[in-house]
Scaffold this motif. Structure first.
Motif, PDB file in Angstrom:
ATOM      1  N   GLY A 109      39.837  56.263  11.852  1.00 19.58           N
ATOM      2  CA  GLY A 109      39.422  56.392  10.466  1.00 19.58           C
ATOM      3  C   GLY A 109      38.388  55.372  10.060  1.00 19.58           C
ATOM      4  N   GLY A 110      38.132  54.362  10.924  1.00 21.03           N
ATOM      5  CA  GLY A 110      37.064  53.414  10.668  1.00 21.03           C
ATOM      6  C   GLY A 110      37.484  52.079  10.100  1.00 21.03           C
ATOM      7  N   THR A 111      38.751  51.895   9.731  1.00 21.92           N
ATOM      8  CA  THR A 111      39.185  50.605   9.191  1.00 21.92           C
ATOM      9  C   THR A 111      39.128  49.542  10.282  1.00 21.92           C
ATOM     10  OG1 THR A 111      40.694  51.785   7.720  1.00 21.92           O
ATOM     11  CG2 THR A 111      41.001  49.413   7.936  1.00 21.92           C
ATOM     12  N   THR A 112      38.638  48.358   9.927  1.00 24.26           N
ATOM     13  CA  THR A 112      38.492  47.266  10.886  1.00 24.26           C
ATOM     14  C   THR A 112      39.471  46.149  10.545  1.00 24.26           C
ATOM     15  OG1 THR A 112      36.150  47.795  11.090  1.00 24.26           O
ATOM     16  CG2 THR A 112      36.855  45.679  11.956  1.00 24.26           C
ATOM     17  N   PHE A 113      40.100  45.612  11.596  1.00 25.67           N
ATOM     18  CA  PHE A 113      41.085  44.547  11.424  1.00 25.67           C
ATOM     19  C   PHE A 113      40.681  43.338  12.258  1.00 25.67           C
ATOM     20  CE2 PHE A 113      43.346  48.410  10.430  1.00 25.67           C
ATOM     21  CZ  PHE A 113      44.129  48.064   9.337  1.00 25.67           C
ATOM     22  N   VAL A 114      41.147  42.186  11.804  1.00 28.90           N
ATOM     23  CA  VAL A 114      40.969  40.935  12.539  1.00 28.90           C
ATOM     24  C   VAL A 114      42.347  40.368  12.816  1.00 28.90           C
ATOM     25  CG1 VAL A 114      40.115  38.572  12.394  1.00 28.90           C
ATOM     26  CG2 VAL A 114      38.726  40.439  11.535  1.00 28.90           C
ATOM     27  N   GLY A 115      42.560  39.901  14.037  1.00 27.51           N
ATOM     28  CA  GLY A 115      43.884  39.381  14.328  1.00 27.51           C
ATOM     29  C   GLY A 115      43.975  38.722  15.682  1.00 27.51           C
ATOM     30  N   ALA A 116      45.210  38.372  16.015  1.00 28.05           N
ATOM     31  CA  ALA A 116      45.513  37.727  17.295  1.00 28.05           C
ATOM     32  C   ALA A 116      46.835  38.275  17.792  1.00 28.05           C
ATOM     33  CB  ALA A 116      45.583  36.207  17.129  1.00 28.05           C
ATOM     34  N   GLY A 117      47.015  38.222  19.079  1.00 29.30           N
ATOM     35  CA  GLY A 117      48.245  38.764  19.654  1.00 29.30           C
ATOM     36  C   GLY A 117      48.532  38.158  21.010  1.00 29.30           C
ATOM     37  N   GLY A 118      49.665  38.543  21.559  1.00 26.25           N
ATOM     38  CA  GLY A 118      50.075  38.062  22.871  1.00 26.25           C
ATOM     39  C   GLY A 118      51.045  39.035  23.505  1.00 26.25           C
ATOM     40  N   GLU A 119      51.206  38.916  24.800  1.00 25.77           N
ATOM     41  CA  GLU A 119      52.094  39.822  25.530  1.00 25.77           C
ATOM     42  C   GLU A 119      53.546  39.467  25.264  1.00 25.77           C
ATOM     43  OE1 GLU A 119      53.099  41.266  30.125  1.00 25.77           O
ATOM     44  OE2 GLU A 119      51.534  39.776  29.727  1.00 25.77           O
ATOM     45  N   LEU A 120      54.360  40.483  25.094  1.00 25.55           N
ATOM     46  CA  LEU A 120      55.807  40.314  24.952  1.00 25.55           C
ATOM     47  C   LEU A 120      56.461  40.963  26.160  1.00 25.55           C
ATOM     48  CD1 LEU A 120      58.141  39.358  23.105  1.00 25.55           C
ATOM     49  CD2 LEU A 120      58.226  41.667  22.193  1.00 25.55           C
ATOM     50  N   ARG A 121      57.001  40.173  27.046  1.00 25.11           N
ATOM     51  CA  ARG A 121      57.580  40.701  28.287  1.00 25.11           C
ATOM     52  C   ARG A 121      58.967  41.271  28.009  1.00 25.11           C
ATOM     53  NH1 ARG A 121      58.396  37.232  32.876  1.00 25.11           N
ATOM     54  NH2 ARG A 121      58.437  39.215  33.998  1.00 25.11           N
ATOM     55  N   LEU A 122      59.135  42.539  28.305  1.00 27.08           N
ATOM     56  CA  LEU A 122      60.424  43.197  28.149  1.00 27.08           C
ATOM     57  C   LEU A 122      61.106  43.466  29.488  1.00 27.08           C
ATOM     58  CD1 LEU A 122      59.805  45.785  25.286  1.00 27.08           C
ATOM     59  CD2 LEU A 122      60.516  43.394  25.149  1.00 27.08           C
ATOM     60  N   TYR A 123      60.406  43.211  30.578  1.00 25.63           N
ATOM     61  CA  TYR A 123      60.970  43.472  31.907  1.00 25.63           C
ATOM     62  C   TYR A 123      60.863  42.219  32.765  1.00 25.63           C
ATOM     63  CZ  TYR A 123      60.470  48.400  30.582  1.00 25.63           C
ATOM     64  OH  TYR A 123      60.548  49.608  29.936  1.00 25.63           O
ATOM     65  N   PRO A 124      61.881  41.965  33.586  1.00 28.22           N
ATOM     66  CA  PRO A 124      61.803  40.837  34.519  1.00 28.22           C
ATOM     67  C   PRO A 124      60.971  41.209  35.742  1.00 28.22           C
ATOM     68  CG  PRO A 124      63.886  41.954  34.806  1.00 28.22           C
ATOM     69  CD  PRO A 124      63.182  42.654  33.658  1.00 28.22           C
TER      70      PRO A 124
END
Length: 603
Positions: free
Chosen positions: A408-423
């Motif tokens: 739809g064209g909306t732009t976001f700014v952010g930060a993130g990281g991996e969340l490990r759910l498996y060993p």
């Protein structure tokens, strides 16, 4: 040359004026000028201080102002070089990364806890089913051939299911057995008996207390105020093409010695087909081990947002467990509402903040299995398919944020990281999940603009304070000096400034240059000036006439077609020949000549 009697009074008055000028000139030769007058005016005549001379106060004010601006500029450049501020971007990043760390830690604990509780639930159900079947003189694997035992078995397992739900932060718990109460119906192989209980959070839907609903299982279990029958209730599960059922069972069949900790599987498909709320399902097989204990690995490093491996390797004894029959599948549900209530981002700073949990695909954030919290207006407009596309560049201005484009064209700014759910060692470890904190880019730009405006206002305020301080200091600390110099030539006992250098200077001026009596004027002063006019050259006489007419140097130069330096040179010769020290004195003599009636003859 004689002057007629009617002109004697005019002559005497003008001779007095010329005498005053000569007296002042005589004082100037002995450094006896009116220091106070020049200090008061700040600008002296051409013969004393030069054109446009700047007084002490103005000089000190300019010096302090330049010093203040230099210091402010140096401080700003130094802070910028060390990255103390980047026009607000650094502060915004610090707040967002801190909030992301807090929210990700909470999500890690919730999903990691669900992972561990799923394994424990499988163990308890396996033990309870084995005990029940033992009392019937049967093995657990024989349950599918005795459908009449399902109803009492489910009744016995209901407290186990409910107790495990109470100790988790999940919204639901389920158990699907590899058996059906109606083996003779069509597609009986996909119909599985079991239980599915969901919790509606307090204060959601106008409810003041937690409520539980039965979605799968015998309807008689609902009622009595403990369980309510949900509108989408059905007796049994339909596991046809359901990943929560098929995938963990398939992996167990392919590698029967895998421990339960490696068979846990996450998916976004609800056990109830057509369920409208987004969920994440954590499922694991319920196994009937033969001659071996169930292997668990609750401390397997699940929910590690940093991506580091915290899992412990099983020892050789645990890795040699024997094959088991599959009794069914069990697990927990984390719903969209549950996730939203437990991981709400702060909105006092970032009004449009949105926290997401979802799977990742090449750096992009999938929307198909995402859970959200924060501003519902934003994520409510997202489609159920597609992804937030990661832009190639950052947010600009040295920002460490990532820019994402939504459908739809909306732009976001952010930060993130991996969340490990498996060993490590899990057959599903290739499936990556992440947590991301986002705000609309227009809000981010507005925040930066606000920080920049604040910085500019602070800078202007400091500049204004510096200017005011410069004015105050220049006035406050120069006042005793200027006052002393202004009264240096006046009679009476001087008042000391208690500034040694200034007091010594004034003392020397008073001691060395006492006012002298004006020199005696000669009676033939006017006649001498008239006689000296005869010594002027024609060019000098013409320039003299222009001066008497009140013309300036530039006007004289223009009319005579000579340069300014030539005019000044001739002026110097005129002053020397006529014995005058300034143009004012020269004009005074010319006015005297005109008043005497001799202007036409002499000029």
């Amino acid at each position: 040359m004689s002057i007629t009697n009617p002109l004697l009074q005019i002559k005497e008055r003008w001779i007095a004026k010329i005498g005053a000028i000569i007296t002042a000139r005589a004082h100037a030769r002995t450094d006896g000028v009116d220091v106070g007058a020049h200090i008061r005016t700040g600008v002296g005549t051409d013969s004393v201080t030069g054109t446009g001379a700047v007084n002490l106060r103005r000089r000190l004010f300019i010096f302090l102002l330049i010093l203040m601006i230099t210091m402010l500029t140096g401080i700003i450049l130094l802070l910028s070089a060390f990255g103390v501020f980047r026009f607000g971007a650094g502060e915004t990043e610090r707040l967002m990364h801190g909030e992301l760390a807090y929210l990700s830690s909470g999500a890690s604990k919730q999903f990691g806890g669900a992972y561990a509780q799923t394994i424990r639930l499988s163990e308890r159900l396996s033990a309870s089913i084995a005990e029940f079947m033992k009392r019937q003189g049967l093995y657990p694997a024989e349950l599918k051939t005795h459908p009449d035992l399902l109803d009492p078995l489910l009744h016995e397992l209901l407290p186990v299911i409910q107790n495990n739900l109470e100790v988790t932060n999940c919204s639901g718990v389920f158990m699907a057995l590899d058996a059906t109460v109606n083996p003779g119906i069509a597609n009986a192989e996909h119909s599985k008996a079991g239980l599915y209980i969901r919790t509606v959070e307090p204060n959601v839907g106008g409810m003041g207390a937690e409520a539980r609903y039965l979605l799968r299982g015998p309807s008689k279990f609902a009622g009595g105020g403990k369980l309510n029958l949900q509108a989408m209730w059905d007796l049994e599960f339909d596991v046809c093409d359901q990943p929560y059922w098929q995938n963990p069972i398939r992996e167990h069949k392919e590698d029967p010695i895998l421990p339960l900790s490696r068979l846990v599987y996450w998916c976004s498909t609800s056990p109830v087909q057509g369920f409208s709320e987004d969920v994440m399902i954590c499922s694991v097989p319920i196994l009937d081990r033969v001659g071996s204990t169930v292997i668990t690995d609750a401390a397997s490093g699940v929910g590690d947002v940093s991506g580091k491996n915290n899992a412990s390797r099983e020892n050789s004894a645990n890795s040699e467990s024997s094959a088991s029959d599959i009794i069914g599948v069990c697990g927990f549900e984390i719903s969209q509402m549950n996730f939203m209530l437990r991981h709400e981002p702060m909105t006092n700073v970032f009004h449009g903040a949105m926290f997401m949990f979802s799977s990742m695909n090449g750096g992009n954030i999938s929307l198909a299995d995402a859970l959200y919290s924060g501003n519902p207006t934003l994520y409510g407009s997202f489609p159920k398919t597609g992804a937030l596309i990661r832009a190639s560049g950052g947010a600009g201005s040295g920002s460490n944020f990532t820019v994402y484009s939504a459908p739809g064209g909306t732009t976001f700014v952010g930060a993130g990281g991996e969340l490990r759910l498996y060993p490590d060692g899990s057959p599903f470890a290739a499936q990556a999940f992440s947590t991301t904190l986002l705000i609309p880019k227009n809000e981010y730009d507005t925040l930066l603009s606000g920080y920049r405006l604040r910085f500019v206002l602070i800078f202007l305020a400091l500049t204004a304070m510096g200017v005011a301080a410069s004015v105050f200091l220049s006035k406050r600390y120069l006042k005793p000096i200027t006052d002393k110099l202004a009264t240096a030539g006046e009679a009476g006992t001087p008042e000391w400034t208690f500034i040694p250098e200034i007091d010594q200077l004034v003392e020397k001026i008073i001691a060395m240059h006492q006012p002298a009596d004006p020199p005696r004027l000669r009676e033939n002063l006017f006649e001498d000036f008239i006689a000296r006019l005869e010594t002027l050259t024609p060019t000098e006489r013409e320039i003299f006439r222009h001066y008497t007419d009140g013309k300036t140097v530039s006007e004289i130069q223009s009319e005579m077609y000579i340069s300014t330096s030539t005019v000044k040179t001739h002026s110097g010769h005129i002053y020397a020949k006529l014995g005058v020290a300034s143009r004012d004195e020269l004009v005074l003599y010319s006015e005297l000549i005109k008043k005497s009636g001799m202007g036409d003859k002499i000029l």
